[in-house]
Write a protein that holds these residues in place. Structure first.
Motif, PDB file in Angstrom:
ATOM      1  N   ALA A   9      32.657  41.532  46.378  1.00  0.00           N
ATOM      2  CA  ALA A   9      31.505  40.826  46.953  1.00  0.00           C
ATOM      3  C   ALA A   9      30.221  41.182  46.197  1.00  0.00           C
ATOM      4  CB  ALA A   9      31.368  41.154  48.441  1.00  0.00           C
ATOM      5  N   LEU A  10      30.027  42.448  45.882  1.00  0.00           N
ATOM      6  CA  LEU A  10      28.852  42.872  45.128  1.00  0.00           C
ATOM      7  C   LEU A  10      28.846  42.292  43.714  1.00  0.00           C
ATOM      8  CD1 LEU A  10      28.691  46.617  46.227  1.00  0.00           C
ATOM      9  CD2 LEU A  10      27.123  44.773  46.921  1.00  0.00           C
ATOM     10  N   HIS A  11      30.005  42.308  43.071  1.00  0.00           N
ATOM     11  CA  HIS A  11      30.096  41.772  41.718  1.00  0.00           C
ATOM     12  C   HIS A  11      29.878  40.264  41.696  1.00  0.00           C
ATOM     13  CE1 HIS A  11      31.633  45.688  40.543  1.00  0.00           C
ATOM     14  NE2 HIS A  11      31.392  45.321  39.295  1.00  0.00           N
ATOM     15  N   ARG A  12      30.321  39.576  42.710  1.00  0.00           N
ATOM     16  CA  ARG A  12      30.121  38.116  42.754  1.00  0.00           C
ATOM     17  C   ARG A  12      28.631  37.782  42.828  1.00  0.00           C
ATOM     18  NH1 ARG A  12      34.856  35.985  42.083  1.00  0.00           N
ATOM     19  NH2 ARG A  12      36.593  36.265  43.499  1.00  0.00           N
ATOM     20  N   VAL A  13      27.857  38.617  43.488  1.00  0.00           N
ATOM     21  CA  VAL A  13      26.408  38.411  43.547  1.00  0.00           C
ATOM     22  C   VAL A  13      25.780  38.722  42.189  1.00  0.00           C
ATOM     23  CG1 VAL A  13      24.255  39.234  44.574  1.00  0.00           C
ATOM     24  CG2 VAL A  13      26.247  38.812  46.025  1.00  0.00           C
ATOM     25  N   ALA A  14      26.128  39.844  41.628  1.00  0.00           N
ATOM     26  CA  ALA A  14      25.512  40.294  40.371  1.00  0.00           C
ATOM     27  C   ALA A  14      26.010  39.518  39.149  1.00  0.00           C
ATOM     28  CB  ALA A  14      25.765  41.783  40.178  1.00  0.00           C
ATOM     29  N   PHE A  15      27.258  39.102  39.170  1.00  0.00           N
ATOM     30  CA  PHE A  15      27.879  38.432  38.018  1.00  0.00           C
ATOM     31  C   PHE A  15      28.540  37.138  38.476  1.00  0.00           C
ATOM     32  CE2 PHE A  15      28.221  43.077  37.450  1.00  0.00           C
ATOM     33  CZ  PHE A  15      27.399  43.223  36.343  1.00  0.00           C
ATOM     34  N   SER A  16      27.756  36.234  38.995  1.00  0.00           N
ATOM     35  CA  SER A  16      28.290  35.041  39.655  1.00  0.00           C
ATOM     36  C   SER A  16      29.107  34.133  38.741  1.00  0.00           C
ATOM     37  CB  SER A  16      27.157  34.240  40.298  1.00  0.00           C
ATOM     38  OG  SER A  16      26.230  33.818  39.307  1.00  0.00           O
ATOM     39  N   GLU A  17      28.882  34.200  37.461  1.00  0.00           N
ATOM     40  CA  GLU A  17      29.609  33.344  36.527  1.00  0.00           C
ATOM     41  C   GLU A  17      30.922  33.964  36.035  1.00  0.00           C
ATOM     42  OE1 GLU A  17      28.554  30.202  35.826  1.00  0.00           O
ATOM     43  OE2 GLU A  17      27.017  30.642  37.333  1.00  0.00           O
ATOM     44  N   GLN A  18      31.139  35.229  36.324  1.00  0.00           N
ATOM     45  CA  GLN A  18      32.305  35.941  35.802  1.00  0.00           C
ATOM     46  C   GLN A  18      33.507  35.814  36.734  1.00  0.00           C
ATOM     47  OE1 GLN A  18      32.343  37.526  32.714  1.00  0.00           O
ATOM     48  NE2 GLN A  18      30.417  36.433  32.610  1.00  0.00           N
ATOM     49  N   ARG A  19      34.665  35.655  36.133  1.00  0.00           N
ATOM     50  CA  ARG A  19      35.897  35.733  36.912  1.00  0.00           C
ATOM     51  C   ARG A  19      36.305  37.198  36.983  1.00  0.00           C
ATOM     52  NH1 ARG A  19      40.156  31.538  34.643  1.00  0.00           N
ATOM     53  NH2 ARG A  19      39.586  32.556  32.705  1.00  0.00           N
ATOM     54  N   ILE A  20      36.786  37.609  38.134  1.00  0.00           N
ATOM     55  CA  ILE A  20      37.176  39.002  38.345  1.00  0.00           C
ATOM     56  C   ILE A  20      38.609  39.012  38.864  1.00  0.00           C
ATOM     57  CG2 ILE A  20      36.678  41.131  39.602  1.00  0.00           C
ATOM     58  CD1 ILE A  20      33.730  40.066  39.758  1.00  0.00           C
ATOM     59  N   ILE A  21      39.464  39.735  38.149  1.00  0.00           N
ATOM     60  CA  ILE A  21      40.862  39.806  38.562  1.00  0.00           C
ATOM     61  C   ILE A  21      41.152  41.164  39.193  1.00  0.00           C
ATOM     62  CG2 ILE A  21      41.570  38.157  36.797  1.00  0.00           C
ATOM     63  CD1 ILE A  21      42.846  40.482  35.245  1.00  0.00           C
ATOM     64  N   PHE A  22      42.151  41.173  40.062  1.00  0.00           N
ATOM     65  CA  PHE A  22      42.636  42.427  40.620  1.00  0.00           C
ATOM     66  C   PHE A  22      43.315  43.168  39.482  1.00  0.00           C
ATOM     67  CE2 PHE A  22      45.287  45.311  43.027  1.00  0.00           C
ATOM     68  CZ  PHE A  22      44.489  45.635  44.106  1.00  0.00           C
ATOM     69  N   PRO A  23      43.017  44.453  39.303  1.00  0.00           N
ATOM     70  CA  PRO A  23      43.499  45.160  38.104  1.00  0.00           C
ATOM     71  C   PRO A  23      45.008  45.364  38.077  1.00  0.00           C
ATOM     72  CG  PRO A  23      42.431  46.686  39.614  1.00  0.00           C
ATOM     73  CD  PRO A  23      42.218  45.303  40.170  1.00  0.00           C
ATOM     74  N   GLY A  24      45.524  45.393  36.853  1.00  0.00           N
ATOM     75  CA  GLY A  24      46.943  45.633  36.651  1.00  0.00           C
ATOM     76  C   GLY A  24      47.343  47.049  37.011  1.00  0.00           C
ATOM     77  N   LEU A  25      48.517  47.162  37.596  1.00  0.00           N
ATOM     78  CA  LEU A  25      49.074  48.464  37.961  1.00  0.00           C
ATOM     79  C   LEU A  25      50.288  48.742  37.097  1.00  0.00           C
ATOM     80  CD1 LEU A  25      49.174  47.985  41.828  1.00  0.00           C
ATOM     81  CD2 LEU A  25      47.481  49.289  40.546  1.00  0.00           C
ATOM     82  N   SER A  26      50.444  49.968  36.657  1.00  0.00           N
ATOM     83  CA  SER A  26      51.686  50.328  35.989  1.00  0.00           C
ATOM     84  C   SER A  26      52.794  50.319  37.018  1.00  0.00           C
ATOM     85  CB  SER A  26      51.579  51.721  35.354  1.00  0.00           C
ATOM     86  OG  SER A  26      50.730  51.686  34.252  1.00  0.00           O
ATOM     87  N   ASP A  53      39.944  36.365  41.455  1.00  0.00           N
ATOM     88  CA  ASP A  53      40.194  35.175  40.643  1.00  0.00           C
ATOM     89  C   ASP A  53      41.543  35.218  39.942  1.00  0.00           C
ATOM     90  OD1 ASP A  53      37.632  33.906  41.134  1.00  0.00           O
ATOM     91  OD2 ASP A  53      36.790  35.555  39.953  1.00  0.00           O
ATOM     92  N   GLY A  54      42.318  36.211  40.224  1.00  0.00           N
ATOM     93  CA  GLY A  54      43.627  36.331  39.621  1.00  0.00           C
ATOM     94  C   GLY A  54      44.137  37.753  39.746  1.00  0.00           C
ATOM     95  N   LEU A  55      45.307  37.980  39.186  1.00  0.00           N
ATOM     96  CA  LEU A  55      45.985  39.266  39.258  1.00  0.00           C
ATOM     97  C   LEU A  55      46.334  39.737  37.857  1.00  0.00           C
ATOM     98  CD1 LEU A  55      47.565  41.540  40.756  1.00  0.00           C
ATOM     99  CD2 LEU A  55      49.500  39.939  40.869  1.00  0.00           C
ATOM    100  N   GLY A  56      46.009  40.982  37.564  1.00  0.00           N
ATOM    101  CA  GLY A  56      46.465  41.611  36.336  1.00  0.00           C
ATOM    102  C   GLY A  56      47.743  42.376  36.628  1.00  0.00           C
ATOM    103  N   ILE A  57      48.699  42.296  35.721  1.00  0.00           N
ATOM    104  CA  ILE A  57      49.952  43.036  35.898  1.00  0.00           C
ATOM    105  C   ILE A  57      50.323  43.732  34.591  1.00  0.00           C
ATOM    106  CG2 ILE A  57      50.805  41.498  37.700  1.00  0.00           C
ATOM    107  CD1 ILE A  57      52.761  40.336  35.585  1.00  0.00           C
ATOM    108  N   HIS A  58      51.143  44.751  34.713  1.00  0.00           N
ATOM    109  CA  HIS A  58      51.728  45.446  33.570  1.00  0.00           C
ATOM    110  C   HIS A  58      53.245  45.331  33.715  1.00  0.00           C
ATOM    111  CE1 HIS A  58      48.119  48.466  33.340  1.00  0.00           C
ATOM    112  NE2 HIS A  58      47.739  47.211  33.214  1.00  0.00           N
ATOM    113  N   THR A  59      53.919  45.146  32.609  1.00  0.00           N
ATOM    114  CA  THR A  59      55.381  45.170  32.630  1.00  0.00           C
ATOM    115  C   THR A  59      55.895  45.718  31.299  1.00  0.00           C
ATOM    116  OG1 THR A  59      57.376  43.909  33.179  1.00  0.00           O
ATOM    117  CG2 THR A  59      55.744  42.788  31.817  1.00  0.00           C
ATOM    118  N   TYR A  60      56.979  46.451  31.390  1.00  0.00           N
ATOM    119  CA  TYR A  60      57.555  47.114  30.218  1.00  0.00           C
ATOM    120  C   TYR A  60      59.069  46.954  30.225  1.00  0.00           C
ATOM    121  CZ  TYR A  60      53.029  49.326  30.759  1.00  0.00           C
ATOM    122  OH  TYR A  60      51.693  49.536  30.934  1.00  0.00           O
ATOM    123  N   TRP A  61      59.664  47.159  29.078  1.00  0.00           N
ATOM    124  CA  TRP A  61      61.112  47.162  28.955  1.00  0.00           C
ATOM    125  C   TRP A  61      61.497  48.104  27.826  1.00  0.00           C
ATOM    126  CZ3 TRP A  61      57.905  43.287  27.355  1.00  0.00           C
ATOM    127  CH2 TRP A  61      57.907  42.989  26.002  1.00  0.00           C
TER     128      TRP A  61
END
Length: 159
Positions: A9-26, A53-61
């Motif tokens: 919510a704070l970032h949407r006010v300060a950076f209204s033009e930026q897309r913000i994704i939920f960070p990727g988890l290992s 605005d989206g989800l970040g993910i990590h994946t390995y093999w």
């Protein structure tokens, strides 16, 4: 979940033009006491993921130790099924073990890349690790460029 929603919510006010994704988890398993496995954590943060605005993910093999490439592709499909309305960025992906040639690694990366083209909601991906100066990454041979020197993955992908 609550912290991310407040920060978003704070970032949407300060950076209204930026897309913000939920960070990727290992991806990992939980220990049942101090941390949740990554899937349970994401479920508990569902509201935050779906508000972002989206989800970040990590994946390995690492087929050389029993983690098949198809398993990583299936894992990505699992994230898409879990969050069908969320655009997904694969912020880290790689064969994260050594013992294979750059050509073999490049072939796996091409296979993964091509599979991602056929999965809905995938916005992009970043192979780990593009550039690094710490030698620990060289041990797994997953670095593309180390201390300014190409380690062969990019050349193998181009061929």
């Amino acid at each position: 979940n609550d912290w991310f929603l407040a920060a978003l919510a704070l970032h949407r006010v300060a950076f209204s033009e930026q897309r913000i994704i939920f960070p990727g988890l290992s991806p990992n398993g939980g220990d049942g006491v101090s941390k949740l496995d990554s899937w349970s954590f994401l479920e508990k943060c569902r509201q935050a993921v779906e508000t972002a605005d989206g989800l970040g993910i990590h994946t390995y093999w690492s087929p050389q130790i029993g983690w098949p490439l198809d398993g990583a592709i299936g894992e990505v499909r699992g994230y898409v099924e879990m969050f069908p309305s969320s655009p997904i960025w694969i912020t880290e992906c790689s064969n994260n073990r050594g013992g294979i040639t750059p050509a073999t690694r490049a072939a796996q990366y091409k296979q993964f890349w091509n599979a991602m083209k056929n999965i809905r909601n995938i916005e992009g991906l970043t192979f780990f690790v593009a550039s690094a100066s710490h030698l620990v990454f060289n041990e797994h041979e997953e670095v593309w460029i180390s201390n300014g020197k190409s380690l062969g993955i990019a050349a193998a992908i181009r061929s």
